[in-house]
Enzyme design. Structure first.
Site, PDB file in Angstrom:
ATOM      1  N   GLU A  68       0.822  -1.205   0.000  1.00 57.34           N
ATOM      2  CA  GLU A  68       0.000   0.000   0.000  1.00 57.34           C
ATOM      3  C   GLU A  68       0.861   1.262   0.000  1.00 57.34           C
ATOM      4  O   GLU A  68       0.513   2.269  -0.634  1.00 57.34           O
ATOM      5  CB  GLU A  68      -0.914   0.023   1.232  1.00 57.34           C
ATOM      6  CG  GLU A  68      -1.858  -1.168   1.340  1.00 57.34           C
ATOM      7  CD  GLU A  68      -1.286  -2.272   2.206  1.00 57.34           C
ATOM      8  OE1 GLU A  68      -2.024  -2.790   3.066  1.00 57.34           O
ATOM      9  OE2 GLU A  68      -0.098  -2.627   2.034  1.00 57.34           O
ATOM     10  N   ALA A 170      10.544 -36.752  -7.329  1.00 57.52           N
ATOM     11  CA  ALA A 170      10.466 -37.072  -8.755  1.00 57.52           C
ATOM     12  C   ALA A 170      10.598 -38.577  -8.902  1.00 57.52           C
ATOM     13  O   ALA A 170      11.471 -39.200  -8.286  1.00 57.52           O
ATOM     14  CB  ALA A 170      11.568 -36.365  -9.537  1.00 57.52           C
ATOM     15  N   SER A 184      19.681 -41.370  -9.480  1.00 57.84           N
ATOM     16  CA  SER A 184      18.384 -40.691  -9.468  1.00 57.84           C
ATOM     17  C   SER A 184      18.427 -39.339 -10.152  1.00 57.84           C
ATOM     18  O   SER A 184      17.382 -38.725 -10.383  1.00 57.84           O
ATOM     19  CB  SER A 184      17.917 -40.494  -8.020  1.00 57.84           C
ATOM     20  OG  SER A 184      18.848 -39.686  -7.304  1.00 57.84           O
ATOM     21  N   ARG A 200      12.921 -23.822  -4.459  1.00 53.37           N
ATOM     22  CA  ARG A 200      13.997 -23.476  -3.529  1.00 53.37           C
ATOM     23  C   ARG A 200      14.069 -21.973  -3.289  1.00 53.37           C
ATOM     24  O   ARG A 200      14.403 -21.518  -2.193  1.00 53.37           O
ATOM     25  CB  ARG A 200      15.337 -23.983  -4.064  1.00 53.37           C
ATOM     26  CG  ARG A 200      15.510 -25.487  -3.968  1.00 53.37           C
ATOM     27  CD  ARG A 200      16.862 -25.912  -4.504  1.00 53.37           C
ATOM     28  NE  ARG A 200      17.064 -27.360  -4.389  1.00 53.37           N
ATOM     29  CZ  ARG A 200      18.125 -27.998  -4.852  1.00 53.37           C
ATOM     30  NH1 ARG A 200      19.094 -27.311  -5.478  1.00 53.37           N
ATOM     31  NH2 ARG A 200      18.243 -29.308  -4.706  1.00 53.37           N
ATOM     32  N   ASP A 216      24.036 -38.923  -2.183  1.00 51.10           N
ATOM     33  CA  ASP A 216      23.964 -38.013  -3.326  1.00 51.10           C
ATOM     34  C   ASP A 216      24.844 -36.767  -3.195  1.00 51.10           C
ATOM     35  O   ASP A 216      25.109 -36.102  -4.195  1.00 51.10           O
ATOM     36  CB  ASP A 216      22.523 -37.564  -3.565  1.00 51.10           C
ATOM     37  CG  ASP A 216      21.582 -38.729  -3.834  1.00 51.10           C
ATOM     38  OD1 ASP A 216      22.066 -39.777  -4.297  1.00 51.10           O
ATOM     39  OD2 ASP A 216      20.369 -38.577  -3.584  1.00 51.10           O
ATOM     40  N   SER A 237      20.538 -37.878  13.170  1.00 53.28           N
ATOM     41  CA  SER A 237      20.462 -38.204  14.592  1.00 53.28           C
ATOM     42  C   SER A 237      21.826 -38.400  15.238  1.00 53.28           C
ATOM     43  O   SER A 237      22.058 -37.976  16.372  1.00 53.28           O
ATOM     44  CB  SER A 237      19.618 -39.469  14.802  1.00 53.28           C
ATOM     45  OG  SER A 237      18.302 -39.272  14.340  1.00 53.28           O
ATOM     46  N   GLU A 317      13.227 -32.443   0.554  1.00 53.44           N
ATOM     47  CA  GLU A 317      13.800 -33.085  -0.633  1.00 53.44           C
ATOM     48  C   GLU A 317      14.490 -34.377  -0.190  1.00 53.44           C
ATOM     49  O   GLU A 317      15.662 -34.606  -0.487  1.00 53.44           O
ATOM     50  CB  GLU A 317      14.807 -32.162  -1.329  1.00 53.44           C
ATOM     51  CG  GLU A 317      14.207 -30.934  -1.975  1.00 53.44           C
ATOM     52  CD  GLU A 317      15.250 -30.127  -2.742  1.00 53.44           C
ATOM     53  OE1 GLU A 317      16.192 -30.744  -3.285  1.00 53.44           O
ATOM     54  OE2 GLU A 317      15.128 -28.898  -2.782  1.00 53.44           O
ATOM     55  N   GLY A 319      14.568 -38.734   0.875  1.00 53.48           N
ATOM     56  CA  GLY A 319      14.267 -40.040   0.319  1.00 53.48           C
ATOM     57  C   GLY A 319      13.002 -40.609   0.916  1.00 53.48           C
ATOM     58  O   GLY A 319      12.277 -39.947   1.674  1.00 53.48           O
ATOM     59  N   ASN A 323      10.483 -39.032   3.886  1.00 53.05           N
ATOM     60  CA  ASN A 323       9.125 -38.686   3.469  1.00 53.05           C
ATOM     61  C   ASN A 323       8.087 -39.443   4.285  1.00 53.05           C
ATOM     62  O   ASN A 323       7.076 -38.879   4.715  1.00 53.05           O
ATOM     63  CB  ASN A 323       8.933 -38.994   1.982  1.00 53.05           C
ATOM     64  CG  ASN A 323       9.741 -38.083   1.079  1.00 53.05           C
ATOM     65  OD1 ASN A 323      10.205 -37.019   1.504  1.00 53.05           O
ATOM     66  ND2 ASN A 323       9.930 -38.491  -0.162  1.00 53.05           N
TER      67      ASN A 323
END
Length: 388
Positions: A68, A170, A184, A200, A216, A237, A317, A319, A323
């Site tokens: 504004e 992916a 991968s 990102r 990776d 950990s 991101e 594995g 996830n």
């Protein structure tokens, strides 16, 4: 907890095509601040007088004026008697910048059209009430859904103090994220890789597991010009992150935050912690779930800690195991899944979600508001874990 702001009931007539166009322009302007406004929302503003745009603005970065104010500065004296179209309710409190409502009143704005109410307890409904008390006409709700989608991260964070969390993965058409040799990198095509860079640039932090780092060695930097690199977080950990990995040797430009955080449990060896700190990692000791050496970082507790640090969004991101842990912990809000037109096969090849899985189909996690679009030869699917 609901992330819906408390709606202020304001009557408004159906929008004309011109009004809709003005608000959509405000939304376009707001997007220009993507990735830089956290923990504030993105916002855009358009000032119109006698059917003509006389001022525009957007919030470019946290600590700078809101949309504004830029629009008022552009409009100058023409703001008197004009209409303001703004994507989110103007603020009434002193934060990093002065209140916008006072400037609108002083400038002589006659009418304010707001896409979405604010959800910040310091502002929610107060801006609308203050404008009406000063005699301005206020209308709310034009392009509300688009405005709320634009700021889905903000609405989650400001009402829960926890980051908005997304998983990006992916995979091949048969659901594999790597070959039998563990490769991968080339599953997703160039357009999908470009979309990852955009993510990102948008998210405050990117989260990976130590297994991804070991296998990776990603750098997790944003290659887009003039983009902000995300904070990089490793779930580790036992502090196994290699001292020479790219996350520690390839610098990012994290905005006002350390570049890389390694999240450990109390079981991490002290000598490993000291070694990681010596090469520039920040160590965060997080509460755990599980027992003894099998314990893992408590992702719910981690989200609380990150929220207190004003980290409003996290992109995972990782594995399949990370996830799965994130989904099981219930911290995930959104999924980005790129499907490549290829078949990899293999009984032991990795999939996007590992863990123990479910026994019955009715126990599966449902997805909501799913949509898809092509990314070159690939297909991007976006979906939410919550139906609101």
């Amino acid at each position: 907890m609901s992330t819906e702001p408390q709606a202020v009931q304001v009557d408004r007539a159906p929008a004309t095509p011109d009004e809709t166009a003005f608000m959509r322009r405000a939304l376009e302007l707001a997007v220009q601040g993507r990735g830089w406004t956290s923990p504030n929302p993105m916002s855009g503003a358009v000032i119109v007088k006698d059917g003509q745009v006389v001022g525009e603005g957007f919030h470019p970065q946290v600590g700078q004026p809101h949309a504004e104010i830029f629009a008022l500065d552009a409009a100058g004296a023409q703001a008197e008697g004009a209409t303001l179209y703004v994507t989110i309710e103007p603020c009434t409190h002193f934060g990093r910048t002065p209140p916008c409502v006072d400037r609108l009143i002083e400038a002589g704005i006659r009418r304010v059209v707001i896409a979405s109410e604010d959800a910040n307890p310091l502002t929610a409904g107060r801006g609308i009430k203050a404008l009406k008390a000063a005699g301005l006409t206020v209308e709310v709700g034009l392009e509300r859904e688009a405005a709320r989608n634009l700021n889905e991260v903000f609405f989650k964070y400001i009402t829960t103090k926890r980051p908005f969390v997304s998983i990006r993965t992916a995979m091949s058409l048969d659901g594999k994220i790597a070959t039998t040799a563990g490769e991968s990198r080339y599953i997703a095509g160039g357009e999908a890789q470009a979309q990852l860079q955009e993510l990102r640039a948008t998210y405050d932090a990117v989260l990976v597991g130590v297994t991804t780092v070991l296998q990776d060695d990603p750098d997790i930097v944003c290659t887009l010009p003039r983009a902000r690199n995300p904070l990089r977080i490793v779930i580790d950990s036992l502090a196994r992150t290699p001292l020479t990995c790219k996350l520690l040797s390839k610098a990012g430009t994290g905005l006002l935050r350390p570049n890389t955080i390694v999240v450990v449990t109390k079981h991490a060896p002290e000598e490993r912690i000291r070694a990681l700190q010596a090469v520039g990692a920040e160590i965060l000791v997080c509460p755990e779930v599980g027992h003894a050496m099998e314990a893992h970082v408590d992702l719910n507790k981690l989200m609380q800690i990150l929220g207190r640090r004003e980290i409003t969004s996290v992109l995972i991101e990782g594995g399949g195991n990370l996830n799965a842990a994130a989904l099981q912990a219930g911290i995930v809000d959104k999924l980005y899944c790129t499907i490549a037109p290829m078949i990899i096969g293999g009984q032991a090849t990795l999939t996007p979600v590992e863990g123990i899985g479910v026994t019955f189909v009715e126990e599966a996690l449902p997805l909501y508001r799913m949509r898809s679009r092509p990314l070159g030869d690939d297909l991007l699917i976006e979906a939410y874990l919550h139906d609101a």
